[in-house]
Design a protein around this motif. Structure first.
Motif, mmCIF file in Angstrom:
data_model
loop_
_atom_site.group_PDB
_atom_site.id
_atom_site.type_symbol
_atom_site.label_atom_id
_atom_site.label_comp_id
_atom_site.label_asym_id
_atom_site.label_seq_id
_atom_site.Cartn_x
_atom_site.Cartn_y
_atom_site.Cartn_z
ATOM 1 N N ASP A 208 43.946 58.379 23.376
ATOM 2 C CA ASP A 208 45.389 58.746 23.738
ATOM 3 C C ASP A 208 45.721 59.860 22.638
ATOM 4 O O ASP A 208 46.473 60.919 23.368
ATOM 5 C CB ASP A 208 46.396 57.463 23.410
ATOM 6 C CG ASP A 208 46.536 56.478 24.523
ATOM 7 O OD1 ASP A 208 46.155 57.045 25.633
ATOM 8 O OD2 ASP A 208 46.645 55.438 24.166
ATOM 9 N N ARG A 237 52.372 55.689 24.594
ATOM 10 C CA ARG A 237 51.394 54.581 24.589
ATOM 11 C C ARG A 237 51.004 54.583 22.945
ATOM 12 O O ARG A 237 50.892 53.450 22.498
ATOM 13 C CB ARG A 237 49.993 54.895 25.283
ATOM 14 C CG ARG A 237 50.580 54.868 26.907
ATOM 15 C CD ARG A 237 48.984 54.912 27.566
ATOM 16 N NE ARG A 237 48.397 56.077 27.381
ATOM 17 C CZ ARG A 237 48.615 57.317 28.117
ATOM 18 N NH1 ARG A 237 49.287 57.258 29.130
ATOM 19 N NH2 ARG A 237 47.677 58.471 27.868
ATOM 20 N N SER A 240 53.570 52.375 21.347
ATOM 21 C CA SER A 240 53.572 51.221 21.674
ATOM 22 C C SER A 240 52.154 50.458 20.751
ATOM 23 O O SER A 240 52.449 49.252 20.467
ATOM 24 C CB SER A 240 53.288 51.039 23.020
ATOM 25 O OG SER A 240 52.980 49.610 23.241
#
Length: 486
Positions: A208, A237, A240
């Motif tokens: 990511d 992401r 998270s």
């Protein structure tokens, strides 16, 4: 349907008109007298973009580029332009740059383009201003000061170095930029999140993060599938993942006192310490982690690359590095790890790092905005205008640095800190000077310690550091390497 499309059309026209008015209204409101006090310059011919594309034209980072060369020759070291959708004052002047950097939140404030906010987030330390920035920066400084000399941190840097170099022993060539990014990511993800390269979470975050980095330097078009849109999603992401790690850490209930001391005596990382900081919200802590990953990954890896590149081109510098590091190693047992005291003895290594930063110009410029009308010398900087202090032009100015287009680390032997604050600003300046600069220096110094004692290397082809405006090597800096045993 006719009414619907008419409304859409009117909204679109209104949006375009508002956008144009927003960017060009400052020009219309300036009085004729004030226009006469503005620095000379040109706004270009492209609507909204002005001269942005020419300003961002790639060039070797060891030069100031054709745009700045032409404009400084024509208008002087301070000139007006139209860049990043805004009327702009560009400064290639040492005194004005220092004035801007030292007056953060008084006369000027950080003002990065809005698309950058979309990727970094609205509460990133890189874009926030005022009291929010002060809170985040104070935490960063405390974290760095309590981390940089810790034995476990220094040992992990050295172990990571040895692992990378061990993988080179049977190779004839390596793509150094890839190796440097691998090294810096493994170090920073361990220090910030406590993760090792072998853990599944590390691979996920790295994937990511690479998407995030590609979008950071892409055209800011938010359409599904574009690098920019992918980067925004990648940031979500990563956030998270960090939040999930935070939940797991809270279960461990590790406690820190007000001086960032680990009461439980367990090994700690940035995240563990952050959990005990009451002055930051949960979202600020997550954003802080992302900023730390960004700063510890890309900037440090590029610094490593330009150091290795320049040293390969300077046999005298390489020989002096070998002498310095052999002397340090001679006072230690064979498998004994480096310490903070060893790092402080790497004097010539620091000269090499300084010279690579000056000559290679990892950060070409920073974004600021004038908070009020400011008179400096004989011209006016209007309120609301973007201001770009160009750091590289000062680093490469022959009136400031002798033979500036040569890599000459020995120039730093006679420099004192108070003599360099104006003419050497590789990490910015003032209250926004990079808080992690010392950590980057430690990583590069430790890596060099083992590299110069175990390898010979040369650059394949004529790869050069290119400003895009972020510095990178077009071919990834391919090195021919030859390992030799001590």
């Amino acid at each position: 349907m006719g009414v619907f499309w008419m409304v859409i059309f009117v909204c679109f026209v209104g949006f375009v008109f508002g956008l144009i008015l927003n960017h060009f209204l400052p020009l219309l409101l300036l009085k004729n007298k004030k226009l006469g006090d503005l620095p000379r310059g040109s706004f270009g011919y492209l609507p909204l973009l002005g001269e942005t594309l020419a300003f961002l034209k790639p060039h070797t980072s060891t030069t100031i580029g054709s745009f700045l060369q032409e404009h400084c020759s024509r208008y002087g070291k301070v000139f007006k332009s139209h860049l990043f959708f805004s009327p702009t004052i560009v400064s290639c002047d040492q005194e004005l740059n220092y004035f801007i950097l030292q007056n953060e939140d008084k006369l000027f404030e950080c003002s990065y383009p809005k698309p950058i906010h979309g990727i970094l987030g609205k509460i990133s330390m890189l874009v926030v201003v005022g009291d929010t920035h002060k809170r985040l920066r104070n935490v960063a400084l405390n974290l760095v000061s309590t981390t940089k000399s810790k034995h476990n941190f220094l040992t992990y840097i050295e172990k990571t170095t040895l692992k990378i170099l061990d993988s080179w022993k049977d190779k004839k060539q390596v793509t150094f930029c890839q190796e440097a990014r691998k090294f810096t990511f493994n170090v920073i993800v361990k220090q910030v999140l406590g993760l090792t390269p072998e853990e599944p979470q590390t691979a996920k975050i790295l994937e990511d993060f690479l998407t995030f980095m590609r979008g950071l330097i892409s055209f800011p078009l938010y359409i599904p599938g574009t690098p920019y849109a992918n980067a925004v999603k990648a940031r979500i992401r990563i956030s998270s993942s960090v939040k999930q790690i935070i939940k797991e850490r809270r279960r461990n209930n590790i406690i820190f006192d007000n001086n960032f001391n680990n009461i439980s005596q367990k090994e700690s990382d940035f995240l563990e310490i952050l959990l005990g900081v009451d002055t930051l919200s949960e979202d600020e802590k997550v954003s802080f982690v992302l900023d730390a990953l960004l700063g510890g990954y890309e900037t440090t890896s590029i610094l490593m690359a330009i150091v290795v590149h320049f040293v390969a081109k300077s046999p005298p510098a390489l020989e002096q590095l070998k002498v310095e590091h052999a002397s340090i190693r001679s006072k230690k047992n064979k498998d004994e790890f480096l310490t903070w005291e060893d790092y402080k003895m790497m004097t010539f290594t620091q000269h090499v790092i300084n010279e690579a930063l000056r000559y290679g110009n990892i950060v070409k410029f920073v974004h600021r905005k004038a908070l009020k009308d400011i008179k400096f010398k004989d011209y006016i900087i209007p309120a609301g205008w973007k201001v770009l202090p160009i750091l590289s032009t000062v680093h490469l100015d022959p009136s400031i640095h002798s033979s500036p287009l040569e890599f000459h680390p020995w120039r730093w032997e006679t420099q004192r800190q108070d003599q360099t604050s104006k003419k050497f600003t590789p990490f910015g300046g003032g209250s926004r000077c990079c808080p992690g600069s010392e950590l980057a220096r430690v990583e590069v110094a430790f890596f060099l310690h083992h590299l110069v004692q175990n390898f010979r290397w040369s650059v394949e082809g004529d790869d050069q550091p290119i400003a895009y405006p972020y510095v990178e090597f077009q071919r990834g800096l391919v090195l021919n390497v030859d390992h030799f045993a001590l």
